[in-house]
Write a protein that holds these residues in place. Structure first.
Motif, PDB file in Angstrom:
ATOM      1  N   TRP A  10       1.797  10.871  -6.277  1.00 58.63           N
ATOM      2  CA  TRP A  10       2.066   9.468  -5.979  1.00 58.63           C
ATOM      3  C   TRP A  10       3.352   9.240  -6.777  1.00 58.63           C
ATOM      4  O   TRP A  10       3.766   9.950  -7.834  1.00 58.63           O
ATOM      5  N   TYR A  12       4.130   6.246  -8.774  1.00 58.11           N
ATOM      6  CA  TYR A  12       3.200   5.183  -9.397  1.00 58.11           C
ATOM      7  C   TYR A  12       3.547   3.533  -9.449  1.00 58.11           C
ATOM      8  O   TYR A  12       4.843   3.292  -9.696  1.00 58.11           O
ATOM      9  N   HIS A  13       2.667   2.836  -8.651  1.00 60.83           N
ATOM     10  CA  HIS A  13       2.739   1.303  -8.805  1.00 60.83           C
ATOM     11  C   HIS A  13       1.638   0.836  -8.946  1.00 60.83           C
ATOM     12  O   HIS A  13       0.629   1.203  -8.539  1.00 60.83           O
ATOM     13  N   LYS A  16      -0.322  -0.573  -5.908  1.00 64.86           N
ATOM     14  CA  LYS A  16      -0.851   0.656  -5.205  1.00 64.86           C
ATOM     15  C   LYS A  16      -1.837   1.486  -5.690  1.00 64.86           C
ATOM     16  O   LYS A  16      -2.980   1.902  -5.146  1.00 64.86           O
ATOM     17  N   GLU A  17      -1.697   1.880  -6.992  1.00 60.37           N
ATOM     18  CA  GLU A  17      -2.679   2.765  -7.634  1.00 60.37           C
ATOM     19  C   GLU A  17      -3.247   1.686  -8.662  1.00 60.37           C
ATOM     20  O   GLU A  17      -3.493   1.848  -9.888  1.00 60.37           O
ATOM     21  N   ASP A  54      -3.909   6.945  -1.403  1.00 62.43           N
ATOM     22  CA  ASP A  54      -3.539   5.536  -0.968  1.00 62.43           C
ATOM     23  C   ASP A  54      -4.045   5.411   0.618  1.00 62.43           C
ATOM     24  O   ASP A  54      -3.916   6.342   1.508  1.00 62.43           O
ATOM     25  N   SER A  56      -3.040   3.996   3.343  1.00 64.83           N
ATOM     26  CA  SER A  56      -2.028   3.502   4.172  1.00 64.83           C
ATOM     27  C   SER A  56      -1.371   4.583   5.083  1.00 64.83           C
ATOM     28  O   SER A  56      -1.532   5.828   4.763  1.00 64.83           O
ATOM     29  N   ASN A  58       1.688   4.816   5.547  1.00 57.81           N
ATOM     30  CA  ASN A  58       2.876   5.230   4.675  1.00 57.81           C
ATOM     31  C   ASN A  58       2.662   6.481   3.622  1.00 57.81           C
ATOM     32  O   ASN A  58       3.498   7.298   3.365  1.00 57.81           O
ATOM     33  N   GLU A  59       1.400   6.236   3.296  1.00 59.87           N
ATOM     34  CA  GLU A  59       0.891   7.441   2.162  1.00 59.87           C
ATOM     35  C   GLU A  59       1.004   8.796   2.981  1.00 59.87           C
ATOM     36  O   GLU A  59       1.476   9.922   2.639  1.00 59.87           O
TER      37      GLU A  59
END
Length: 275
Positions: A10, A12-13, A16-17, A54, A56, A58-59
């Protein structure tokens, strides 16, 4: 092949995380292929399976892009909304990518009855009809629903992540063992010997804490339905990569080299069709 069958990447956000709590600050940063490759090389792994963290699309695309750029990422277990009306079209689209091997949903965060609802079960069935696998991520309190889910599915490849997270810190066993024994009777159900350190006392666990669980899985599932997964980088809250693999290898050291070979890669290679 030697395969780490369960790890994550990942960027990191904090939103999101958001599941990374204050006591997990060691993993509040980016974890990318360049961070993992030296660890796999050190332990003579040929590759890994990258699993969604995640929920999504997008993940899923992110992991597939990493796999396209790193040939040692042998497979991706992504996320798709299994209750969407166009699920079959999405599955067909992603199945065309050679790295896309299966789907996972973070069931441990869902209420009771979610995974046994007709819409979800039909979604998992669609995954199987496309020749893909499904990873079951739950904790031990959800094993009654896991059993109901498995009973409602055809003989498609299923794997229980993190041995379904018994509360190892509290030495919980009987409830977990009751359901895992029944689940072992379904030949298409596999188990990942992963994620155990994070269910133990992060600061004080020892290899012996896992022995009763690993021995039980060996007895009832057998090496050909078990696979090693580091759960890196989540495992770092409880120990580094060396600690995690050492604990597992110590627990299976009495097995034959062939049996160890299944757990350390052959099961995952066959399950995820990595060749």
């Amino acid at each position: 092949m030697r395969i780490d069958a369960h790890q994550h990447f990942w960027q990191y956000h904090p939103v999101k995380e958001g599941w990374i709590t204050d006591d997990m600050q060691v993993i509040r940063r980016d974890f990318m292929p360049a961070d993992l490759k030296p660890l796999l090389d050190k332990h003579a792994f040929d590759g890994c399976v990258a699993v969604q963290a995640d929920q999504s699309e997008n993940e899923t695309l992110f992991l597939l892009e990493l796999a396209a750029d790193n040939d040692w990422i042998k497979g991706v277990v992504g996320w798709l909304d299994l209750q969407e009306h166009d699920l079959n079209e999405q599955l067909a689209y992603f199945k065309a990518n050679k790295h896309f091997k299966g789907v996972r949903h973070i069931l441990q965060a869902e209420p009771k009855g979610f995974m046994t609802s007709n819409s979800f079960v039909e979604g998992v069935k669609s995954v199987g009809k496309h020749g893909l696998t499904y990873d079951i991520l739950t904790n031990e309190t959800q094993l009654d629903d896991v059993l109901e889910l498995v009973r409602s599915l055809p003989a498609m490849p299923l794997v229980i992540d993190h041995i379904s997270k018994p509360d190892i810190k509290k030495q919980s066993f009987d409830h977990w063992a009751k359901y895992m024994k029944i689940l072992s009777e379904y030949d298409h159900v596999h188990v990942k010997l992963s994620g155990m350190a994070t269910e133990a006392d992060w600061q004080h666990w020892t290899e012996k804490d896992f022995t009763i669980y690993i021995d039980f899985c060996l007895q009832h599932f057998g090496p050909q339905r078990l696979m090693y997964g580091s759960d890196w980088p989540v495992c770092l809250v409880a120990g580094n990569y060396d600690h995690i693999i050492s604990a597992l290898q110590s627990s299976i050291s009495s097995l034959s080299l062939e049996e160890q070979g299944w757990i350390m890669g052959k099961t995952a290679t066959k399950f995820y069709n990595l060749i």
